[in-house]
Design a protein around this motif. Structure first.
Motif, mmCIF file in Angstrom:
data_model
loop_
_atom_site.group_PDB
_atom_site.id
_atom_site.type_symbol
_atom_site.label_atom_id
_atom_site.label_comp_id
_atom_site.label_asym_id
_atom_site.label_seq_id
_atom_site.Cartn_x
_atom_site.Cartn_y
_atom_site.Cartn_z
ATOM 1 N N LEU A 1 0.935 -1.245 0.009
ATOM 2 C CA LEU A 1 -0.002 0.123 0.063
ATOM 3 C C LEU A 1 0.930 1.576 -0.120
ATOM 4 O O LEU A 1 1.832 1.322 0.844
ATOM 5 C CB LEU A 1 -0.999 0.149 1.279
ATOM 6 N N PRO A 2 0.730 1.943 -0.929
ATOM 7 C CA PRO A 2 1.834 3.449 -0.952
ATOM 8 C C PRO A 2 1.107 4.509 0.320
ATOM 9 O O PRO A 2 -0.115 4.390 0.508
ATOM 10 C CB PRO A 2 1.219 3.763 -2.389
ATOM 11 N N TRP A 3 2.091 5.177 0.564
ATOM 12 C CA TRP A 3 2.069 5.976 1.721
ATOM 13 C C TRP A 3 1.245 7.147 1.537
ATOM 14 O O TRP A 3 0.294 7.514 2.130
ATOM 15 C CB TRP A 3 3.262 6.437 2.242
ATOM 16 N N VAL A 4 1.683 7.706 0.383
ATOM 17 C CA VAL A 4 0.666 9.022 0.150
ATOM 18 C C VAL A 4 -0.881 8.994 -0.263
ATOM 19 O O VAL A 4 -1.632 9.536 0.487
ATOM 20 C CB VAL A 4 1.368 9.798 -1.361
ATOM 21 N N PRO A 5 -1.023 7.952 -0.932
ATOM 22 C CA PRO A 5 -2.750 7.830 -1.300
ATOM 23 C C PRO A 5 -3.427 7.211 -0.037
ATOM 24 O O PRO A 5 -4.414 7.650 0.174
ATOM 25 C CB PRO A 5 -2.888 6.738 -2.318
ATOM 26 N N LEU A 6 -2.732 6.537 0.660
ATOM 27 C CA LEU A 6 -3.255 6.071 1.931
ATOM 28 C C LEU A 6 -3.217 7.213 2.942
ATOM 29 O O LEU A 6 -4.463 7.340 3.754
ATOM 30 C CB LEU A 6 -2.383 5.183 2.463
ATOM 31 N N SER A 7 -2.538 8.049 2.974
ATOM 32 C CA SER A 7 -2.456 9.171 4.074
ATOM 33 C C SER A 7 -3.548 10.209 3.326
ATOM 34 O O SER A 7 -4.136 10.753 4.480
ATOM 35 C CB SER A 7 -1.249 9.795 4.039
ATOM 36 N N ILE A 8 -3.647 10.546 2.347
ATOM 37 C CA ILE A 8 -4.668 11.341 1.733
ATOM 38 C C ILE A 8 -6.207 10.791 2.000
ATOM 39 O O ILE A 8 -6.988 11.594 2.469
ATOM 40 C CB ILE A 8 -4.295 11.623 0.286
ATOM 41 N N GLY A 9 -6.298 9.396 1.589
ATOM 42 C CA GLY A 9 -7.561 8.914 2.083
ATOM 43 C C GLY A 9 -8.036 8.762 3.573
ATOM 44 O O GLY A 9 -9.064 9.208 4.127
ATOM 45 N N ALA A 10 -6.837 8.689 4.311
ATOM 46 C CA ALA A 10 -7.326 8.904 6.054
ATOM 47 C C ALA A 10 -7.398 10.085 6.201
ATOM 48 O O ALA A 10 -8.382 10.252 7.042
ATOM 49 C CB ALA A 10 -5.847 8.162 6.645
ATOM 50 N N LEU A 11 -6.644 11.110 5.670
ATOM 51 C CA LEU A 11 -7.267 12.573 6.084
ATOM 52 C C LEU A 11 -8.589 12.908 5.596
ATOM 53 O O LEU A 11 -9.405 13.480 6.175
ATOM 54 C CB LEU A 11 -6.091 13.323 5.501
ATOM 55 N N LEU A 12 -8.868 12.690 4.275
ATOM 56 C CA LEU A 12 -10.123 12.966 3.621
ATOM 57 C C LEU A 12 -11.479 12.182 4.225
ATOM 58 O O LEU A 12 -12.306 12.719 4.524
ATOM 59 C CB LEU A 12 -10.011 12.823 2.353
#
Length: 72
Positions: free
Chosen positions: A7-18
């Motif tokens: 799982l890539p960090w950036v999309p996972l982080s953006i998804g978690a924030l949004l």
């Protein structure tokens, strides 16, 4: 847990924030559902689904970060 490593960090982080903070007004769904869970009023299936949907990216991000700390 190879699937977690993929799982890539950036999309996972953006998804978690949004998803964790959406909707921003009047209060985030995740916060509202966690309060309902602690009060014991999380009973309707739609509320449980909301908790799972909004909480999954946050949990995945925490698992990925925890796995990174345990095995660097």
């Amino acid at each position: 847990m190879k699937w977690l490593d993929r799982l890539p960090w950036v999309p996972l982080s953006i998804g978690a924030l949004l998803l964790g903070l959406a909707p921003f007004v009047p209060e985030p769904h995740l916060w509202e559902k966690l309060k309902m869970l602690s009060d014991g009023t999380l009973e309707r299936p739609i509320d449980i689904f909301d908790l799972v949907m909004h909480g999954t990216p946050v949990v995945l991000l925490a698992l990925k970060a925890g796995a990174r700390v345990i095995r660097p």
